[in-house]
Each structure stands twice: as C-alpha cells, then as structure tokens.
Design a protein around this motif. Structure first.
Motif, PDB file in Angstrom:
ATOM      1  N   LEU A   1       0.833  -1.196   0.000  1.00 34.66           N
ATOM      2  CA  LEU A   1       0.000   0.000   0.000  1.00 34.66           C
ATOM      3  C   LEU A   1       0.873   1.253   0.000  1.00 34.66           C
ATOM      4  CD1 LEU A   1      -2.833   1.382   0.358  1.00 34.66           C
ATOM      5  CD2 LEU A   1      -2.422   1.222   2.837  1.00 34.66           C
ATOM      6  N   LEU A   2       0.710   2.077  -1.020  1.00 35.69           N
ATOM      7  CA  LEU A   2       1.345   3.391  -1.086  1.00 35.69           C
ATOM      8  C   LEU A   2       0.350   4.411  -0.544  1.00 35.69           C
ATOM      9  CD1 LEU A   2       3.647   5.287  -2.079  1.00 35.69           C
ATOM     10  CD2 LEU A   2       2.490   5.324  -4.310  1.00 35.69           C
ATOM     11  N   VAL A   3       0.795   5.241   0.398  1.00 36.85           N
ATOM     12  CA  VAL A   3      -0.111   6.142   1.106  1.00 36.85           C
ATOM     13  C   VAL A   3       0.196   7.601   0.789  1.00 36.85           C
ATOM     14  CG1 VAL A   3      -0.997   6.840   3.362  1.00 36.85           C
ATOM     15  CG2 VAL A   3      -0.308   4.460   2.981  1.00 36.85           C
ATOM     16  N   ASP A   4      -0.832   8.343   0.445  1.00 39.49           N
ATOM     17  CA  ASP A   4      -0.755   9.780   0.232  1.00 39.49           C
ATOM     18  C   ASP A   4      -0.769  10.468   1.603  1.00 39.49           C
ATOM     19  OD1 ASP A   4      -1.131  12.436  -0.438  1.00 39.49           O
ATOM     20  OD2 ASP A   4      -3.009  12.123  -1.515  1.00 39.49           O
ATOM     21  N   VAL A   5       0.332  11.134   1.950  1.00 39.41           N
ATOM     22  CA  VAL A   5       0.394  11.819   3.251  1.00 39.41           C
ATOM     23  C   VAL A   5       0.324  13.337   3.081  1.00 39.41           C
ATOM     24  CG1 VAL A   5       1.689   9.909   4.283  1.00 39.41           C
ATOM     25  CG2 VAL A   5       2.941  11.891   3.384  1.00 39.41           C
ATOM     26  N   ASP A   6      -0.194  13.784   1.946  1.00 40.06           N
ATOM     27  CA  ASP A   6      -0.302  15.221   1.669  1.00 40.06           C
ATOM     28  C   ASP A   6       1.060  15.890   1.875  1.00 40.06           C
ATOM     29  OD1 ASP A   6      -2.953  14.981   0.969  1.00 40.06           O
ATOM     30  OD2 ASP A   6      -3.724  15.555   2.919  1.00 40.06           O
ATOM     31  N   THR A   7       1.159  16.880   2.754  1.00 40.29           N
ATOM     32  CA  THR A   7       2.435  17.577   2.970  1.00 40.29           C
ATOM     33  C   THR A   7       3.157  17.083   4.225  1.00 40.29           C
ATOM     34  OG1 THR A   7       1.354  19.386   4.171  1.00 40.29           O
ATOM     35  CG2 THR A   7       1.559  19.633   1.790  1.00 40.29           C
ATOM     36  N   GLY A   8       2.658  16.027   4.843  1.00 41.66           N
ATOM     37  CA  GLY A   8       3.354  15.398   5.957  1.00 41.66           C
ATOM     38  C   GLY A   8       2.912  15.820   7.335  1.00 41.66           C
ATOM     39  N   TRP A   9       2.010  16.802   7.422  1.00 39.92           N
ATOM     40  CA  TRP A   9       1.436  17.256   8.690  1.00 39.92           C
ATOM     41  C   TRP A   9       2.447  17.916   9.618  1.00 39.92           C
ATOM     42  CZ3 TRP A   9       0.002  12.111   7.151  1.00 39.92           C
ATOM     43  CH2 TRP A   9      -1.235  12.058   6.493  1.00 39.92           C
ATOM     44  N   GLY A  10       3.137  18.918   9.071  1.00 36.38           N
ATOM     45  CA  GLY A  10       3.970  19.707   9.962  1.00 36.38           C
ATOM     46  C   GLY A  10       5.400  19.874   9.498  1.00 36.38           C
TER      47      GLY A  10
ATOM     48  N   LYS B   1       8.015  11.630  11.974  1.00 34.63           N
ATOM     49  CA  LYS B   1       7.039  10.843  12.728  1.00 34.63           C
ATOM     50  C   LYS B   1       6.040  10.182  11.789  1.00 34.63           C
ATOM     51  CE  LYS B   1       3.554  11.352  16.424  1.00 34.63           C
ATOM     52  NZ  LYS B   1       4.035  10.253  17.273  1.00 34.63           N
ATOM     53  N   THR B   2       5.629  10.913  10.752  1.00 33.49           N
ATOM     54  CA  THR B   2       4.708  10.348   9.766  1.00 33.49           C
ATOM     55  C   THR B   2       5.310   9.106   9.116  1.00 33.49           C
ATOM     56  OG1 THR B   2       3.652  12.479   9.310  1.00 33.49           O
ATOM     57  CG2 THR B   2       3.514  10.797   7.585  1.00 33.49           C
ATOM     58  N   ALA B   3       6.582   9.200   8.710  1.00 33.84           N
ATOM     59  CA  ALA B   3       7.234   8.054   8.069  1.00 33.84           C
ATOM     60  C   ALA B   3       7.291   6.856   9.006  1.00 33.84           C
ATOM     61  CB  ALA B   3       8.638   8.446   7.618  1.00 33.84           C
ATOM     62  N   SER B   4       7.708   7.073  10.250  1.00 36.90           N
ATOM     63  CA  SER B   4       7.840   5.944  11.175  1.00 36.90           C
ATOM     64  C   SER B   4       6.482   5.325  11.501  1.00 36.90           C
ATOM     65  CB  SER B   4       8.547   6.397  12.455  1.00 36.90           C
ATOM     66  OG  SER B   4       7.797   7.387  13.134  1.00 36.90           O
TER      67      SER B   4
ATOM     68  N   LYS C   1      14.265  14.467   2.963  1.00 42.84           N
ATOM     69  CA  LYS C   1      15.392  13.973   3.768  1.00 42.84           C
ATOM     70  C   LYS C   1      14.911  13.508   5.132  1.00 42.84           C
ATOM     71  CE  LYS C   1      19.997  15.236   5.402  1.00 42.84           C
ATOM     72  NZ  LYS C   1      21.016  16.305   5.522  1.00 42.84           N
ATOM     73  N   ALA C   2      13.986  14.270   5.743  1.00 41.68           N
ATOM     74  CA  ALA C   2      13.461  13.881   7.058  1.00 41.68           C
ATOM     75  C   ALA C   2      12.742  12.540   6.987  1.00 41.68           C
ATOM     76  CB  ALA C   2      12.516  14.964   7.576  1.00 41.68           C
ATOM     77  N   ALA C   3      11.937  12.354   5.962  1.00 43.56           N
ATOM     78  CA  ALA C   3      11.219  11.095   5.799  1.00 43.56           C
ATOM     79  C   ALA C   3      12.183   9.943   5.549  1.00 43.56           C
ATOM     80  CB  ALA C   3      10.221  11.212   4.655  1.00 43.56           C
ATOM     81  N   SER C   4      13.167  10.184   4.693  1.00 48.35           N
ATOM     82  CA  SER C   4      14.124   9.141   4.341  1.00 48.35           C
ATOM     83  C   SER C   4      14.945   8.704   5.547  1.00 48.35           C
ATOM     84  CB  SER C   4      15.041   9.652   3.225  1.00 48.35           C
ATOM     85  OG  SER C   4      15.984   8.671   2.864  1.00 48.35           O
ATOM     86  N   GLU C   5      15.400   9.655   6.346  1.00 52.01           N
ATOM     87  CA  GLU C   5      16.249   9.338   7.486  1.00 52.01           C
ATOM     88  C   GLU C   5      15.473   8.699   8.634  1.00 52.01           C
ATOM     89  OE1 GLU C   5      18.296  12.935   8.453  1.00 52.01           O
ATOM     90  OE2 GLU C   5      19.724  12.730   6.784  1.00 52.01           O
ATOM     91  N   ALA C   6      14.147   8.866   8.626  1.00 52.77           N
ATOM     92  CA  ALA C   6      13.323   8.286   9.699  1.00 52.77           C
ATOM     93  C   ALA C   6      12.970   6.835   9.447  1.00 52.77           C
ATOM     94  CB  ALA C   6      12.042   9.112   9.858  1.00 52.77           C
TER      95      ALA C   6
END
Length: 296
Positions: A83-92, A99-102, A142-147
C-alpha cells in the motif's frame, strides 16, 4: 534494516516486474480485497479518498495523520498487497514528517507519497496551488528518508510544479528531490506524452503518472505510458467515483420507484461478497468451535 518480504520490498519488486506498474486506489479494506482479487500488484490510499469517503470533506488538507493511519491499518490488515499512502504535505515540520514516516511503517504501509505544496494544499488538478521552496521540500524528503526503520520503505516525492513553474521547473525539482533521497517521483498534472517523456529522460528514479479522471492529464493507455518511460500508473479514485455514481442511482431508484428491483444489475450479489470475505470459511470455523464446546 531491509526485510526480504516487507511491504516496501514487495512494492519495489512489483515496480521492477510490471512495467509500468498499475496502482489502483482503494478507499477501504473491502476495495483493497477487490483489487487483490483482480490481480493488481499494488494499491494506493488517496488523501482525497480519506477526506471524501471517511469524513465527507474536500481534499483541502483538512484531515490529520491519525485520520489517514486509521484507514491504513484497516487496509493493511485485510491484504498483503503493498500500500502506497498519500500523506499530503506530511502534517507539519520535518520532525512531524519523520514521525509520519515511522508511523506509516508501523501501520504496515509500503511507502508514502509527500508533496511540495504548502500545508493549506489544493487538489493537484485545481488552480491556485502554492508550492514551498525546493529547499524546503528537499528537507521534507530527507526527514522522511532518514526516519525509515525499514530500508525498503518507499519515499515518493510529488511535485506540482508543472502548473506553476513549467515543465523545466518541475523536472529540476524532481531531480533535486531524488538527490535528497526520494526513491520515486510523482509527476502531477502533466498534460501530454512528450512532457512525461522529457520527465523520465532526466529523472533518475521511477516516475509515476496520475491518471485521475476529469483532471488535467489525459487518460493514457498503459502502452502509451510505457512508451513515455513511465514506471507507475496511478488510478487513485476510479472505483470510488464509480461506486458513488452507482450508489446515487440506487438511492434515486428506491426513492422514486419504491423498490430496488430495477437496479439489481448494478449490485454485487450476496455470494460474490461472501466469496471475497471468505464468509463460508469463517462460518465453518465458528461452527466447529461451537461443536467442540458442545462436546466438552
């Protein structure tokens, strides 16, 4: 650490095996099972789908991370399809994006798609979109990738820049996002095959085309997408729109005619639903448990 059969690896394998990979939108657990039954290799949860179907809201960034996670958990519990999920702009800010990625990984998602609009976002096929700077979007990626706690969890960066900055600006942004750690690129609202070809000729990672109905992008065929170098083709809300139209027709028929007899041909039969849900198998297991209790 990468797992041999984690959701992200299944999505990556599907992208390699099926070119282009057809990805269908599923708004709930049952539609995910329908997609599985019809042999799709990957599914998608749209932010618009969550807002529209689960909350009766427009796609204007009005839902929260937890709203989306609730639907993610229900879908991943019902199917092994990635499942690929649309997280819009990541919420913050970047901490929230991490946190969204994890949390998406914990909920069983295969990947997340994050976009370069401001937090008060618009539908990608509507006018009036405002983008953050490429620098800010690279920080999001980068934040998403590193999380990531699973190496194969997919970070897909969406750019809406074609409408605001032209194709060269969109391509430059996409290349920068890939350099920042995006595994795949979502090229939103391109309008012809040559634009897709230019995009895929420059961007080093797989590119997704969003073939949403009634939008700016024509409804190209799989063969046309393949010829343009597109690696994933998305149909985010096709079934949802069809379901809505059928439901409205049924409601009108029942209200106006006093019976549903005239719209039975639109309906899934009881046995068809039971087959998808393995109703009879569950029923038999319950009966055996009851028989076992009676014997004690």
């Amino acid at each position: 650490m990468a797992l041999a059969d984690c959701p992200g690896s299944r999505l990556r394998d599907a992208v390699e095996d099926e070119r282009p990979l057809q990805v269908v939108g599923t708004i709930n657990a049952l539609t995910a099972k329908l997609a599985e039954q019809t042999r799709f290799r990957a599914i998608y949860l749209s932010g618009a789908g969550v807002a529209n179907a689960s909350y009766g809201l427009p796609d204007l960034g009005m839902t929260s991370r937890e709203n989306v996670l609730e639907d993610v958990r229900r879908i991943t519990a019902a199917t092994d399809l990635p499942l690929l999920v649309d997280v819009d702009t990541g919420w913050g800010d970047t901490s929230s994006i991490a946190k969204t990625a994890s949390e998406m990984i914990c909920a069983g998602a295969a990947g997340m798609q994050i976009e370069d609009q401001v937090s008060s976002k618009r539908c990608g096929h509507r006018p009036g979109k405002t983008l953050v700077s490429a620098v800010e979007m690279k920080a999001r990626v980068k934040a998403a990738s590193e999380a990531r706690t699973e190496d194969d969890f997919v970070i897909m960066a969406r750019t809406d820049a074609a409408a605001n900055e032209g194709l060269p600006g969109a391509i430059d942004r996409a290349a920068a996002y890939a350099e920042a750690g995006a595994d795949m690129i979502f090229a939103e609202a391109l309008t012809d095959l040559d634009q897709f070809h230019q995009f895929t000729s420059v961007v080093s990672v797989p590119v997704l085309a969003n073939l949403t109905e009634f939008g700016r992008t024509p409804l190209f065929t799989v063969d046309e997408m393949r010829s343009a170098g597109v690696r994933l083709v998305l149909y985010p809300l096709s079934a949802f729109r069809a379901m809505n139209a059928a439901a409205r027709r049924v409601y009108q028929e029942v209200r106006e005619q006093g019976t549903q007899q005239g719209v039975l041909d639109l309906m899934q039969t009881r046995e068809e639903l039971y087959e998808i849900l393995d109703y009879h198998g569950h029923e038999q297991r319950i009966d055996k448990l009851l028989e076992s209790e009676d014997e004690q």
